[in-house]
Design an enzyme around this catalytic site. Structure first.
Site, PDB file in Angstrom:
ATOM      1  N   HIS A   1       0.837  -1.197   0.000  1.00 21.52           N
ATOM      2  CA  HIS A   1       0.000   0.000   0.000  1.00 21.52           C
ATOM      3  C   HIS A   1       0.878   1.257   0.000  1.00 21.52           C
ATOM      4  CE1 HIS A   1      -4.065   1.654   1.612  1.00 21.52           C
ATOM      5  NE2 HIS A   1      -3.681   2.216   0.494  1.00 21.52           N
TER       6      HIS A   1
ATOM      7  N   ARG B   1      -9.877  -0.717  -8.671  1.00 21.65           N
ATOM      8  CA  ARG B   1      -9.694  -1.825  -7.719  1.00 21.65           C
ATOM      9  C   ARG B   1     -10.606  -1.571  -6.522  1.00 21.65           C
ATOM     10  NH1 ARG B   1      -4.001  -1.125  -9.405  1.00 21.65           N
ATOM     11  NH2 ARG B   1      -3.102  -3.168  -9.899  1.00 21.65           N
TER      12      ARG B   1
ATOM     13  N   ASN C   1       0.526  -8.266 -13.439  1.00 19.30           N
ATOM     14  CA  ASN C   1       1.151  -8.447 -12.116  1.00 19.30           C
ATOM     15  C   ASN C   1       0.984  -9.889 -11.644  1.00 19.30           C
ATOM     16  OD1 ASN C   1       1.410  -5.674 -12.281  1.00 19.30           O
ATOM     17  ND2 ASN C   1      -0.320  -5.256 -10.920  1.00 19.30           N
ATOM     18  N   ASP C   2      -0.242 -10.372 -11.737  1.00 17.39           N
ATOM     19  CA  ASP C   2      -0.486 -11.742 -11.290  1.00 17.39           C
ATOM     20  C   ASP C   2      -0.078 -12.768 -12.344  1.00 17.39           C
ATOM     21  OD1 ASP C   2      -1.448 -11.779  -8.603  1.00 17.39           O
ATOM     22  OD2 ASP C   2      -3.159 -10.631  -9.315  1.00 17.39           O
TER      23      ASP C   2
ATOM     24  N   ARG D   1       4.708 -12.008  -5.905  1.00 19.58           N
ATOM     25  CA  ARG D   1       4.891 -10.601  -6.270  1.00 19.58           C
ATOM     26  C   ARG D   1       5.261  -9.726  -5.088  1.00 19.58           C
ATOM     27  NH1 ARG D   1      -1.182  -8.817  -8.014  1.00 19.58           N
ATOM     28  NH2 ARG D   1      -0.518  -6.709  -7.517  1.00 19.58           N
TER      29      ARG D   1
ATOM     30  N   CYS E   1      -4.061  -4.169 -17.807  1.00 21.25           N
ATOM     31  CA  CYS E   1      -4.149  -3.193 -16.713  1.00 21.25           C
ATOM     32  C   CYS E   1      -3.128  -3.464 -15.607  1.00 21.25           C
ATOM     33  CB  CYS E   1      -5.557  -3.153 -16.135  1.00 21.25           C
ATOM     34  SG  CYS E   1      -6.070  -4.715 -15.394  1.00 21.25           S
TER      35      CYS E   1
END
Ligand code: PEP
Ligand code: MG
Length: 524
Positions: free
Chosen positions: A178, A283, A436-437, A447, A484
């Site tokens: 975060h 998100r 990312n995933d 990650r 994305c």
């Protein structure tokens, strides 16, 4: 001495090191218990007013956490035991620490996630008051300092004045945390996963968060070359800003759509809608903070973004909780959360929560150009069950005469099973590649683990081949394909992504200008 790490937010910072893990100063005890009491009251007051100042400029996600901290600090039930122990002769710092530690131990022993998560808040509160009690003037970082240590708490990030530069260098940390997201959206240079310990450091340092390293006690030659790289970065950013107002296109004039990724509805406040092609990913899991948001709260959040975007598309993703994004009261504790009950799997297991979100989305749909997508889809049955729930809730709203609309429903392509065999999904409205995933599952490298970060490259041929084949499948079956993941905003990855056939990217707002500039440089 140069220490290598992983860039988490690009930029350069030159300044004094500030040790985040320095032991707090010694508390100077007072002559009487009345003075000890006054001293604790003043420290709590100082912590509250410090938090209140940060709340004013925080986004609503961060403000929610901070307001919760303020409410706890102002709760007599929390401070009562500390004052009682002062009355019986303890010093303010010992009384506060012991009272809070006892409270924390109670929460930590709970078998419920929600209460265990509150122990973190209590620790934060304990330390803020202890810091206020022992304030020695040296506890705050000088302006422009490079904050270094094991890790950094979100409150520490939010209370730091970044307007005069500075940066962050961490031994632990992750590019997906975060704090890393906050750093990227505010343009604060940040490096994580440094390979050497940083404890007890002081003096000047050079932080290169474009390539991911820090130089301690730099030589004049190192300072010279650092300043060159830093001004070249600033020049590239300045040049990039000139691209912001124009639609993105490659050198040969091929148009590329560039949308933005957001988390909180307030993220759009700082973005001129004319500079992007819409929202490629909202998100929603960040709306699911400490308290699960009700239908009205969600409806208002979605409606705000839709109205901001006008007729441009807004793709809202249903909640992707789990993995590295735990939500108290919703996610479950698992040994291997990235491979567990995350994203659509969790939503389908908790229909009470999922149906609320579906209704909020259906009701928000008439206020703009909404598209909805599902995260972590692995098999077609998950998509079909989720789509059926949308149809059921739509029928229920229609029966009650509530205004609503049915958005096109698409899926994230981030689990390798979908990228390898997309033919099972010929009926979806669109694909959005979550690099990312997809990367972490293709490379088997978490990650959020700095030790294996070097394996997570979107430019690995295995990842690029999958992206290319999804794009080709979409073209052959008239299914729009976009991307994305964070790679879409990475100037180094952009040429490969366009080469793989993508013409639709969604990037972090701070990356918008750089992404457009990088696209203009590509000849495909
Ligand atoms: C992704 O996986 O690339 C993605 C965009 O989703 P998130 O980063 O939220 O998992
Ligand atoms: Mg993802």
């Amino acid at each position: 001495m140069r220490i290598e790490g992983v860039p988490a937010s690009a930029g350069y910072a030159e300044g004094p090191l500030f040790d985040l893990d320095r032991p707090p100063a010694i508390y100077a005890s007072k002559a009487t218990s009345t003075e000890e009491k006054t001293s604790l009251e003043a420290a709590i007051g100082k912590a509250v007013s410090r938090l209140a100042t940060i709340v004013e400029t925080a986004d609503s996600d961060a403000a929610g956490i901070l307001e919760f901290h303020i409410a706890m600090l102002e709760d007599d039930a929390l401070s009562g035991p500390a004052f009682a122990s002062i009355a019986s002769g303890r010093t303010a710092d010992a009384a506060w620490r012991e009272a809070l530690d006892a409270e924390i131990a109670g929460y930590e022993a709970s078998d419920q996630d929600y209460f265990r998560a509150r122990a973190t808040d209590l620790r934060d509160i304990r330390d803020q008051v202890l810091r206020a009690l022992t304030e020695d003037g040296g506890a705050t970082a000088p302006t422009g300092a490079i904050l270094c240590g094991e890790d950094i708490a979100p409150t520490r990030f939010l209370e730091t004045d970044w307007s005069h530069g500075g940066g962050i260098a961490l031994k632990a940390g992750s590019t997906a945390s975060h704090v890393a997201m906050l750093a990227r959206s505010r343009g604060v240079p940040m490096v994580v996963g440094l390979r050497e310990p940083l404890a007890g450091l002081a003096g000047m340092a050079l932080l290169d968060a474009e390539h991911g390293n820090i130089v301690l006690a730099p030589s004049p030659a190192e300072i010279g070359s650092f300043r060159q790289s830093s001004s070249s970065f600033a020049a590239r950013q300045g040049k990039a800003r000139t691209f912001l107002a124009r639609p993105a296109a490659t050198r040969a004039g091929t148009a590329v759509r560039v949308q933005v990724n957001i988390a909180d509805p307030s993220d759009v406040d700082g973005i001129d809608i004319a500079t992007c092609d819409g929202v490629g990913l909202m998100r929603t899991e960040f709306l699911f903070g400490r308290i699960l948001p009700d239908e009205e709260t969600q409806y208002r959040a979605y409606r705000k973004v839709l109205e901001w975007a006008g007729d441009k598309p807004v793709t809202i993703r249903t909640v992707d909780a789990g993995g590295d994004k735990p939500v108290p009261g919703f996610t479950v504790e698992e040994g291997n959360p990235f491979l567990g009950l995350r994203g659509i799997r969790l939503s389908l297991a908790r229909l009470d929560i999922f149906r609320v979100q579906i209704r909020a989305l259906l009701r928000a749909a008439p206020h703009g150009n909404l598209r909805v997508m599902f995260p972590m889809i692995a098999i077609a049955d998950e998509y079909e069950r989720a789509a059926a729930l949308f149809a059921e809730e739509q029928a229920a709203l229609a029966a009650r005469g509530v205004a609503h609309g049915m958005p096109p429903l698409g899926i994230m392509v981030e689990v390798p099973s979908v990228a390898i065999a997309p033919e099972a999904f010929a009926g979806v409205a669109f694909f959005s590649i979550g690099s990312n995933d997809l990367m972490q599952y293709v490379m088997a490298a978490a990650r959020d683990n700095a030790a294996v970060a070097h394996l997570n490259s979107v430019r690995h041929p295995a990842v690029l081949r999958l992206i290319g084949s999804v794009v080709a499948f979409g073209r052959d079956n008239s299914i729009p394909v976009s991307l994305c993941g964070d790679a879409g905003g990475d100037p180094v990855a952009i040429p490969s992504l366009l080469e793989a056939g993508l013409r639709d990217l969604s990037v972090a707002p701070a990356q918008l200008a750089m992404a457009k500039a990088a696209i203009a440089d590509v000849s495909v």
